[in-house]
Scaffold this motif. Structure first.
Motif, PDB file in Angstrom:
ATOM      1  N   TYR A  80       0.585  -1.105   0.172  1.00  0.00           N
ATOM      2  CA  TYR A  80       0.081   0.126  -0.009  1.00  0.00           C
ATOM      3  C   TYR A  80       0.897   1.301   0.220  1.00  0.00           C
ATOM      4  CZ  TYR A  80      -3.446  -3.401   1.095  1.00  0.00           C
ATOM      5  OH  TYR A  80      -4.391  -4.628   1.023  1.00  0.00           O
ATOM      6  N   PHE A 102     -13.393  -3.296   0.642  1.00  0.00           N
ATOM      7  CA  PHE A 102     -12.265  -2.640   1.059  1.00  0.00           C
ATOM      8  C   PHE A 102     -11.494  -4.048   1.789  1.00  0.00           C
ATOM      9  CE2 PHE A 102     -14.895  -0.728   4.335  1.00  0.00           C
ATOM     10  CZ  PHE A 102     -14.429  -1.443   5.270  1.00  0.00           C
ATOM     11  N   TYR A 132     -13.347   7.557  -2.855  1.00  0.00           N
ATOM     12  CA  TYR A 132     -11.809   7.903  -2.899  1.00  0.00           C
ATOM     13  C   TYR A 132     -10.887   6.949  -3.576  1.00  0.00           C
ATOM     14  CZ  TYR A 132     -13.827  12.084  -0.466  1.00  0.00           C
ATOM     15  OH  TYR A 132     -14.293  13.160  -0.229  1.00  0.00           O
ATOM     16  N   HIS A 133     -11.364   5.290  -3.606  1.00  0.00           N
ATOM     17  CA  HIS A 133     -10.570   4.553  -4.035  1.00  0.00           C
ATOM     18  C   HIS A 133      -9.497   5.060  -5.162  1.00  0.00           C
ATOM     19  CE1 HIS A 133      -9.096   0.543  -5.365  1.00  0.00           C
ATOM     20  NE2 HIS A 133      -8.661   0.470  -4.180  1.00  0.00           N
ATOM     21  N   GLU A 134     -10.394   5.448  -6.076  1.00  0.00           N
ATOM     22  CA  GLU A 134      -9.531   5.605  -7.475  1.00  0.00           C
ATOM     23  C   GLU A 134      -8.558   6.746  -7.400  1.00  0.00           C
ATOM     24  OE1 GLU A 134      -9.939   3.869 -10.415  1.00  0.00           O
ATOM     25  OE2 GLU A 134     -11.176   2.654  -9.231  1.00  0.00           O
ATOM     26  N   GLN A 190     -17.328   1.982   3.512  1.00  0.00           N
ATOM     27  CA  GLN A 190     -17.643   1.564   2.511  1.00  0.00           C
ATOM     28  C   GLN A 190     -17.891   2.704   1.395  1.00  0.00           C
ATOM     29  OE1 GLN A 190     -16.827  -1.326   0.875  1.00  0.00           O
ATOM     30  NE2 GLN A 190     -17.341  -0.673  -0.938  1.00  0.00           N
ATOM     31  N   LYS A 244      -0.148   5.073  -1.007  1.00  0.00           N
ATOM     32  CA  LYS A 244      -1.474   5.415  -0.780  1.00  0.00           C
ATOM     33  C   LYS A 244      -1.891   6.126   0.284  1.00  0.00           C
ATOM     34  CE  LYS A 244      -2.683   2.371  -4.401  1.00  0.00           C
ATOM     35  NZ  LYS A 244      -3.458   2.559  -5.477  1.00  0.00           N
ATOM     36  N   TYR A 269     -14.472   4.551   0.535  1.00  0.00           N
ATOM     37  CA  TYR A 269     -13.736   3.487  -0.189  1.00  0.00           C
ATOM     38  C   TYR A 269     -14.268   3.677  -1.758  1.00  0.00           C
ATOM     39  CZ  TYR A 269     -11.219  -0.456  -1.736  1.00  0.00           C
ATOM     40  OH  TYR A 269     -10.364  -1.370  -2.203  1.00  0.00           O
ATOM     41  N   GLU A 270     -15.381   3.667  -1.821  1.00  0.00           N
ATOM     42  CA  GLU A 270     -15.977   4.004  -3.293  1.00  0.00           C
ATOM     43  C   GLU A 270     -15.668   5.339  -3.759  1.00  0.00           C
ATOM     44  OE1 GLU A 270     -20.294   2.802  -2.917  1.00  0.00           O
ATOM     45  OE2 GLU A 270     -19.491   0.586  -2.388  1.00  0.00           O
ATOM     46  N   GLU A 299      -6.891   3.803   0.405  1.00  0.00           N
ATOM     47  CA  GLU A 299      -7.188   2.180   0.909  1.00  0.00           C
ATOM     48  C   GLU A 299      -7.617   2.363   2.254  1.00  0.00           C
ATOM     49  OE1 GLU A 299      -7.153  -0.420  -0.899  1.00  0.00           O
ATOM     50  OE2 GLU A 299      -6.206   0.080  -2.607  1.00  0.00           O
TER      51      GLU A 299
END
Length: 181
Positions: free
Chosen positions: A21, A89, A51-53, A45, A24, A48-49, A57
């Protein structure tokens, strides 16, 4: 020692390293399935959805150290998280996050950012502080994790930059996350 040298075990029993990681922004959180704060899985969650891109993490570490609120096997935890909260995640094996057997990751996190108290201006902060004072007064001493869903924010260089206690919602982390992305 760098945070990226710390070895981990995934919820499926595979060996991993925080080095996977590196670069990240991380949220490291200790979790439990039978806690009043368990609904935080939903907000985690969503973060995560969202900011993940961009490089976020979220690393979840189930722990049974607080009121035995994570009694199941790793497979039970994984199923619970996926079925009830759609968690995608990474989750890791059940982990001790405080005490003599605390995982090196949580020793590192709490050394870098020790417990600074709950915000007793909020009802949840006041409630959790009073509960711990009454039931587990020794747990309030020292830098360790105090309850489920303590969240640590780590920047892209591996520095622990912020600690959010159990009583703080994941959505309260948005500004701090955005500043690091």
């Amino acid at each position: 020692m760098s945070i990226y040298d710390i070895e981990l075990e995934t919820i499926n029993g595979k060996q991993a390293s925080l080095g996977e990681y590196e670069g990240k922004v991380l949220i490291v959180v200790n979790t439990a399935s039978k806690c009043g704060f368990t609904p935080q899985y939903s907000e985690l969650q969503k973060l995560y959805e969202q900011y993940h891109e961009q490089g976020l993490e979220i690393l979840g570490f189930p722990s049974n150290q607080f009121g035995e609120q994570e009694p199941g096997a790793n497979s039970d935890v994984q199923s619970f998280c996926q079925l009830n909260y759609g968690v995608t995640f990474p989750l890791f094996a059940k982990t001790d996050v405080r005490g003599d057997d605390a995982h090196p990751l949580f020793r590192h996190l709490t050394e870098e950012l020790p417990f600074g108290g709950f915000n007793t201006e909020t009802s949840s902060g006041k409630m959790l502080n009073a509960f711990l004072e009454e039931k587990y007064p020794d747990s309030l001493e020292g830098p360790s994790v105090k309850w489920n869903f303590t969240k640590f924010l780590v920047d892209r260089e591996g520095r622990v930059v912020r600690r959010f206690e159990s009583t703080e919602e994941p959505s309260d982390m948005t500004d701090a996350i955005e500043a690091l992305l």
